[in-house]
Design an enzyme around this catalytic site. Sequence first.
Site, mmCIF file in Angstrom:
data_model
loop_
_atom_site.group_PDB
_atom_site.id
_atom_site.type_symbol
_atom_site.label_atom_id
_atom_site.label_comp_id
_atom_site.label_asym_id
_atom_site.label_seq_id
_atom_site.Cartn_x
_atom_site.Cartn_y
_atom_site.Cartn_z
ATOM 1 N N SER B 46 68.618 -3.225 41.149
ATOM 2 C CA SER B 46 69.102 -2.418 40.076
ATOM 3 C C SER B 46 68.807 -3.085 38.769
ATOM 4 O O SER B 46 69.128 -4.538 38.724
ATOM 5 C CB SER B 46 70.588 -1.852 40.126
ATOM 6 O OG SER B 46 70.735 -1.122 39.184
ATOM 7 N N GLU B 47 68.171 -2.502 37.677
ATOM 8 C CA GLU B 47 67.877 -3.226 36.479
ATOM 9 C C GLU B 47 69.110 -3.871 35.643
ATOM 10 O O GLU B 47 68.945 -4.945 35.002
ATOM 11 C CB GLU B 47 67.291 -2.364 35.307
ATOM 12 C CG GLU B 47 68.220 -1.298 34.993
ATOM 13 C CD GLU B 47 67.467 -0.009 34.014
ATOM 14 O OE1 GLU B 47 66.335 -0.127 34.028
ATOM 15 O OE2 GLU B 47 68.293 0.580 33.213
ATOM 16 N N ASN B 48 70.399 -3.608 36.218
ATOM 17 C CA ASN B 48 71.397 -4.372 35.381
ATOM 18 C C ASN B 48 71.719 -5.621 36.174
ATOM 19 O O ASN B 48 72.945 -6.021 36.047
ATOM 20 C CB ASN B 48 72.391 -3.261 35.064
ATOM 21 C CG ASN B 48 72.822 -2.383 36.362
ATOM 22 O OD1 ASN B 48 72.069 -2.084 37.256
ATOM 23 N ND2 ASN B 48 74.233 -2.287 36.633
#
Lengths: 222, 221
Positions: B46-48
């Site tokens: 996930s990009e976060n």
Amino acid sequence: MIDKRVASLADAVEGIEDGATVLVGGFGASGVPVELVHALLDRGTTDLTVVTNNAGSGETDVAALLRERRVRKIVCSYPRSAGSIWFEERWRAGEVELELVPQGTLSERMRAAAAGLGGFFTPTGADTRLAEGKEVRVIDGRRHVFEEPLPGDVALVKAARADRWGNLVYRTAARNFGPTMAAAAALTVVQVDEFVELGELDPETIVTPGIFVDRVVRVEAA
Amino acid sequence: MRLDLRDVARRIARDIPDGAYVNLGIGLPTLVADCVGADKEVVYHSENGILGMGPAPAPGEEDPELINAGKQPVTLLPGGAFFHHTDAFLMMRGGHVDLTVLGAFQVSERGDLANWATDDASHPPAVGGAMDLAVGARRVLVMTTHTTKAGEPKLVPRCTYPLTAAGVVDRVYTDLAVLDVTADGFLVREMVAGLTREDLQGATAARLSFADDVGVLGQRE
């Protein structure tokens, strides 16, 4: 003796001036330094350039800054979140300038500033409207766009624990932009849930070393 | 005749190899995770700043800081890791993520992807991590309906919507067909039963070519 702990939120944001560029951590509602942003609001600071991934939602933090017309410009990747009513209202009225930056480029531009670099070439955004007016260079057969560093006058960051040297650890995905922003600003202010004694944080797991941190303030968990 | 999107997700899941590091885009592509068989170990990114992202938590066990790119609560699987944003995007942009599945407004026959803006001036533009994922993932799969709700083709000679990235899409999975993007444009690999080649071409603005052995899409294995 080094002691970066400050006693109050007001002390934490002391000296932040009108017109400052403020990096505000967080992704959605995760890792947002809500209390620090509200301390800035209480201080009356205005004409801000805010660099943050989202543009706040509801009535708190960055949304509150927008509601109170403290923001001149916002630099972000995704201002259109559920409940981002104040951003949309101010943007439609032409009261706030938007610089839209791809999320990885946003993060890397701050990293470049932190690292003392004059910018970088990235394939992200090449041949899109977000590259318009930017220098393009073909590297290894692929078009790359030149992106400039993005330093902050101030970074507001949320972490889990800090010691008096300002060493930080975070909690789960609340880490997000914190480490990069902490390193990219002239003044880095961090709110934490807990202070610990020097030596109590495992040096193998410290995420942000205190060299990047200027002030830490404890905020009681809600 | 059109496949249910859950069946499209099931078809995509078949193409995800065991051991892959995968980022699923917001929206439709998240359906794919539910369809990957237990015989495969797939690590979701996930990009976060999450690797080893797990499914949604049980009601009442949500952690407001542990969210996915769509800001929904998720969990972390054993072996999962947290890291900061710059590293999360380094993994995407730097070709460390094996595969991404993205939604699309349009895909061109050259593999250009348009999935972030429709030029609706009443809303502020928002791009998030779409461009970084599209340029960086080693394999870019698109999951989309073949046409818009109004019946407009989404597979086009040139995108008319603003580009997310140029020449990045490898394969498109729609509710009518599976198509590879090749140097000669879209090559149909599979199509749903009961559809003629003319029907499929009629629903597509770009010119199609067909593999020698076009398979049937939607047959349950």
